[in-house]
Write a protein that holds these residues in place. Structure first.
Motif: not given
Length: 332
Positions: A144-157, A187-190, A208-215, A321-323
């Motif tokens: 959260s510095v420079g151009a990333g200070t105010g950045a957000t995503t759909a799920t996490l800062k 990935v999803g809420t993970r 890594g990636l989750p062992p399985q993916f759900s819809s 909230k952040s990761w």
């Protein structure tokens, strides 16, 4: 190698960060003019001097890139960096004068809870100058510095990330990305990042990636259809490139963006990738450029995940909230 954009010799990075405003500016300064191009694949971009990056346009080199928050107001930031460059005698020669060439991309962070009541003129020109003055060839901060200070995503800062790599022929390539996506980098809420297959040295947790993916893992998660977002960034290499090759590298950079954010390049995104080549190391075969393109996409993906992983929540009530708030030590 510090896994940062400044692993490319002749490149300096500086930030201006205003936590009260909830926004900031990142300046990427080239010691010498660099061959440059770029491409826009998001449907709602904002930029300055990006048209000259088209391979058919006359000017081939730039003095700097600027990444900024502030939506269209943030476009003033390039003027601040340009002032700093002019003061030290940099710029494209036009008769007896010089004009610093500073393409810029902006992201939308006006609705993140910060105080945007700045009065008549926006603060971004001064922030652009401050970022120029702060530019260093040494390691620089992420998150959260420079151009990333105010950045957000759909799920996490969201935040600012960077990553680098070296080809088998010894060419360096690195990315810097301000992650303000309409979609999600995880990935999803993970806790897992979409960029996980490309991670090096546990740079964003090593989950890594989750062992399985759900819809539900691949269902659409976006900020909202009436909002705008934008992930912006730059890729820089020390390889000798033509302007056309730099443009191709920018398209490959977007491939990395699409691997790291789901979904990407939406109608309300302004996804923009800039590319520069310092032209210090020649390529000897077509395979050299192919590998450079491949690694360009990888470093963009990794930089995006690092930007989200390193981000911290802004210091106001209700801020996203952040990761680490969700998945870090002590998180519920």
């Amino acid at each position: 190698m510090h896994n940062l954009l400044t692993d490319i010799d002749g490149v300096a990075v500086g930030h201006a960060t205003d936590l009260q405003l909830g926004s900031g500016v990142t300046a990427i300064i080239f010691d010498e003019p660099a061959i440059a191009s770029g491409s826009v694949l998001g449907g709602a971009p904002g930029g300055r001097d990006t048209a000259l990056l088209d391979p058919s346009m006359t000017v081939e080199v730039v003095d700097a890139f600027v990444l900024s928050g502030g939506s269209a107001f943030g476009l003033d930031a390039a003027g601040g960096a340009q002032s700093g460059l002019r003061d030290i005698g940099r710029g494209f020669a036009v008769g007896s004068t010089r004009v610093p060439i500073v393409p810029q991309a902006i992201l939308m962070d006006l609705l993140n809870g910060g105080n945007k009541d700045w009065g008549l003129h926006s603060p971004y020109r001064e922030m652009g100058y401050d970022a120029f003055k702060a530019a260093t060839h040494q390691p620089f901060a992420l998150g959260s510095v420079g151009a990333g200070t105010g950045a957000t995503t759909a799920t996490l800062k969201g935040g600012l990330g960077s990553a680098s790599a070296v080809t088998s022929g010894g060419h360096r390539v690195a990315a810097i990305v301000a992650v303000n996506a309409m979609g999600s980098a995880t990935v999803g809420t993970r806790q897992h990042f979409w960029a996980a297959p490309f991670e090096r040295n546990n740079e964003f947790g090593g989950f890594g990636l989750p062992p399985q993916f759900s819809s539900t893992d691949t269902s659409m998660r976006i900020k909202g259809v009436t909002l705008t977002a934008t992930t912006i960034g730059a890729v820089v290499t020390d390889a000798v490139l033509t302007k056309a090759q730099a443009h191709r590298l920018s398209i490959m950079a977007h491939s990395g963006l699409a691997r790291a954010i789901l979904p990407s390049h939406l109608a309300s995104d302004g996804d923009t990738m800039l590319v520069a080549a310092t032209c210090k190391k020649s390529m000897s075969a077509a395979s050299d450029f192919a590998e450079l393109c491949h690694l360009a996409s990888m470093v963009v993906s990794r930089a995006i995940a690092r930007g989200v992983y390193q981000a911290t929540a802004l210091p106001y009530e209700g801020a996203q909230k952040s990761w680490h708030d969700h998945f870090g030590a002590g998180a519920e």
